[in-house]
Design a protein around this motif. Sequence first.
Motif, PDB file in Angstrom:
ATOM      1  N   MET A   5       0.848  -1.173   0.000  1.00  0.00           N
ATOM      2  CA  MET A   5       0.000   0.000   0.000  1.00  0.00           C
ATOM      3  C   MET A   5       0.898   1.243   0.000  1.00  0.00           C
ATOM      4  O   MET A   5       1.802   1.363   0.814  1.00  0.00           O
ATOM      5  CB  MET A   5      -0.899  -0.034   1.229  1.00  0.00           C
ATOM      6  CG  MET A   5      -1.725   1.223   1.391  1.00  0.00           C
ATOM      7  SD  MET A   5      -2.651   1.211   2.930  1.00  0.00           S
ATOM      8  CE  MET A   5      -4.241   0.881   2.282  1.00  0.00           C
ATOM      9  N   THR A   6       0.648   2.141  -0.924  1.00  0.00           N
ATOM     10  CA  THR A   6       1.466   3.348  -0.997  1.00  0.00           C
ATOM     11  C   THR A   6       0.872   4.439  -0.113  1.00  0.00           C
ATOM     12  O   THR A   6      -0.345   4.570   0.027  1.00  0.00           O
ATOM     13  CB  THR A   6       1.543   3.858  -2.450  1.00  0.00           C
ATOM     14  OG1 THR A   6       0.229   4.134  -2.912  1.00  0.00           O
ATOM     15  CG2 THR A   6       2.223   2.840  -3.340  1.00  0.00           C
ATOM     16  N   GLU A   7       1.771   5.200   0.449  1.00  0.00           N
ATOM     17  CA  GLU A   7       1.376   6.286   1.342  1.00  0.00           C
ATOM     18  C   GLU A   7       1.041   7.517   0.505  1.00  0.00           C
ATOM     19  O   GLU A   7       1.798   7.886  -0.401  1.00  0.00           O
ATOM     20  CB  GLU A   7       2.550   6.576   2.284  1.00  0.00           C
ATOM     21  CG  GLU A   7       2.202   7.407   3.462  1.00  0.00           C
ATOM     22  CD  GLU A   7       3.394   7.540   4.396  1.00  0.00           C
ATOM     23  OE1 GLU A   7       3.161   7.538   5.602  1.00  0.00           O
ATOM     24  OE2 GLU A   7       4.532   7.645   3.923  1.00  0.00           O
ATOM     25  N   THR A   8      -0.076   8.146   0.794  1.00  0.00           N
ATOM     26  CA  THR A   8      -0.470   9.332   0.046  1.00  0.00           C
ATOM     27  C   THR A   8       0.313  10.543   0.533  1.00  0.00           C
ATOM     28  O   THR A   8       0.922  10.525   1.614  1.00  0.00           O
ATOM     29  CB  THR A   8      -1.974   9.622   0.206  1.00  0.00           C
ATOM     30  OG1 THR A   8      -2.225   9.990   1.566  1.00  0.00           O
ATOM     31  CG2 THR A   8      -2.814   8.420  -0.190  1.00  0.00           C
TER      32      THR A   8
ATOM     33  N   GLN B 207      -0.982  11.663   3.893  1.00  0.00           N
ATOM     34  CA  GLN B 207      -0.492  10.846   5.005  1.00  0.00           C
ATOM     35  C   GLN B 207       0.948  11.200   5.358  1.00  0.00           C
ATOM     36  O   GLN B 207       1.312  11.248   6.526  1.00  0.00           O
ATOM     37  CB  GLN B 207      -0.609   9.356   4.667  1.00  0.00           C
ATOM     38  CG  GLN B 207      -2.037   8.869   4.619  1.00  0.00           C
ATOM     39  CD  GLN B 207      -2.152   7.482   4.024  1.00  0.00           C
ATOM     40  OE1 GLN B 207      -1.427   7.132   3.095  1.00  0.00           O
ATOM     41  NE2 GLN B 207      -3.072   6.686   4.553  1.00  0.00           N
ATOM     42  N   ARG B 208       1.764  11.471   4.342  1.00  0.00           N
ATOM     43  CA  ARG B 208       3.150  11.868   4.607  1.00  0.00           C
ATOM     44  C   ARG B 208       3.208  13.228   5.295  1.00  0.00           C
ATOM     45  O   ARG B 208       4.018  13.430   6.198  1.00  0.00           O
ATOM     46  CB  ARG B 208       3.965  11.898   3.318  1.00  0.00           C
ATOM     47  CG  ARG B 208       4.341  10.493   2.857  1.00  0.00           C
ATOM     48  CD  ARG B 208       5.196  10.546   1.651  1.00  0.00           C
ATOM     49  NE  ARG B 208       4.290  10.882   0.543  1.00  0.00           N
ATOM     50  CZ  ARG B 208       4.628  10.948  -0.726  1.00  0.00           C
ATOM     51  NH1 ARG B 208       5.859  10.738  -1.082  1.00  0.00           N
ATOM     52  NH2 ARG B 208       3.748  11.234  -1.648  1.00  0.00           N
TER      53      ARG B 208
ATOM     54  N   VAL C 188       0.861  14.551   7.226  1.00  0.00           N
ATOM     55  CA  VAL C 188       0.376  14.358   8.597  1.00  0.00           C
ATOM     56  C   VAL C 188       1.477  13.735   9.454  1.00  0.00           C
ATOM     57  O   VAL C 188       1.711  14.151  10.596  1.00  0.00           O
ATOM     58  CB  VAL C 188      -0.913  13.509   8.616  1.00  0.00           C
ATOM     59  CG1 VAL C 188      -1.271  13.078  10.027  1.00  0.00           C
ATOM     60  CG2 VAL C 188      -2.065  14.287   7.984  1.00  0.00           C
ATOM     61  N   ALA C 189       2.184  12.754   8.904  1.00  0.00           N
ATOM     62  CA  ALA C 189       3.280  12.116   9.643  1.00  0.00           C
ATOM     63  C   ALA C 189       4.408  13.115   9.910  1.00  0.00           C
ATOM     64  O   ALA C 189       4.983  13.135  11.007  1.00  0.00           O
ATOM     65  CB  ALA C 189       3.807  10.908   8.870  1.00  0.00           C
ATOM     66  N   LEU C 190       4.724  13.954   8.927  1.00  0.00           N
ATOM     67  CA  LEU C 190       5.755  14.980   9.111  1.00  0.00           C
ATOM     68  C   LEU C 190       5.334  15.971  10.188  1.00  0.00           C
ATOM     69  O   LEU C 190       6.139  16.340  11.056  1.00  0.00           O
ATOM     70  CB  LEU C 190       6.026  15.703   7.793  1.00  0.00           C
ATOM     71  CG  LEU C 190       7.021  16.865   7.861  1.00  0.00           C
ATOM     72  CD1 LEU C 190       8.402  16.362   8.293  1.00  0.00           C
ATOM     73  CD2 LEU C 190       7.092  17.570   6.514  1.00  0.00           C
ATOM     74  N   ASP C 191       4.075  16.383  10.154  1.00  0.00           N
ATOM     75  CA  ASP C 191       3.560  17.296  11.180  1.00  0.00           C
ATOM     76  C   ASP C 191       3.675  16.679  12.570  1.00  0.00           C
ATOM     77  O   ASP C 191       4.099  17.338  13.524  1.00  0.00           O
ATOM     78  CB  ASP C 191       2.102  17.659  10.877  1.00  0.00           C
ATOM     79  CG  ASP C 191       1.516  18.535  11.959  1.00  0.00           C
ATOM     80  OD1 ASP C 191       1.987  19.673  12.130  1.00  0.00           O
ATOM     81  OD2 ASP C 191       0.586  18.064  12.649  1.00  0.00           O
ATOM     82  N   ALA C 192       3.321  15.414  12.697  1.00  0.00           N
ATOM     83  CA  ALA C 192       3.404  14.733  13.993  1.00  0.00           C
ATOM     84  C   ALA C 192       4.853  14.663  14.469  1.00  0.00           C
ATOM     85  O   ALA C 192       5.140  14.906  15.646  1.00  0.00           O
ATOM     86  CB  ALA C 192       2.792  13.338  13.893  1.00  0.00           C
ATOM     87  N   ALA C 193       5.775  14.355  13.571  1.00  0.00           N
ATOM     88  CA  ALA C 193       7.191  14.265  13.944  1.00  0.00           C
ATOM     89  C   ALA C 193       7.732  15.627  14.369  1.00  0.00           C
ATOM     90  O   ALA C 193       8.444  15.740  15.378  1.00  0.00           O
ATOM     91  CB  ALA C 193       8.007  13.701  12.777  1.00  0.00           C
TER      92      ALA C 193
END
Length: 122
Positions: free
Chosen positions: A1-4, A7-8, A10-15
């Motif tokens: 499954m590829t990450e949209t 999603q990337r 949102v993950a960057l914001d969380a990090a």
Amino acid sequence: MTETLWQRLVALDAALSRRALRLVREQPWRGMAIFIAHTGDSLVWLAAGLLLWQFGGKLAAIGPRIVITVLLTGTLSGTLKLLFRRRRPQEEPRGFFLRYDRHGFPSGHATRAGGLMVALGA
């Protein structure tokens, strides 16, 4: 499954948020972060508006605009918070506002800042 892309992002914001949280827990950054955060508080802006209104001389005319804007944006963000009921990030409530304002969206600081830019930018 590829990450949209979303999603990337949102993950960057969380990090980045986790990194910023670690940073502001250390001195001297913590004190600076607290000071900067409180410059957006409604009580600070209400006091500034009232002081300008009464003692501002040539700037006295912007005092009522600040007071009215702070009251209107506070009412707007408070009403929207009751509609959305999005909880703040999990952390021990501290201070007056976090005990009585448990909802985090929309941000009162951001709503107030936008309103003040419109009211004072003309």
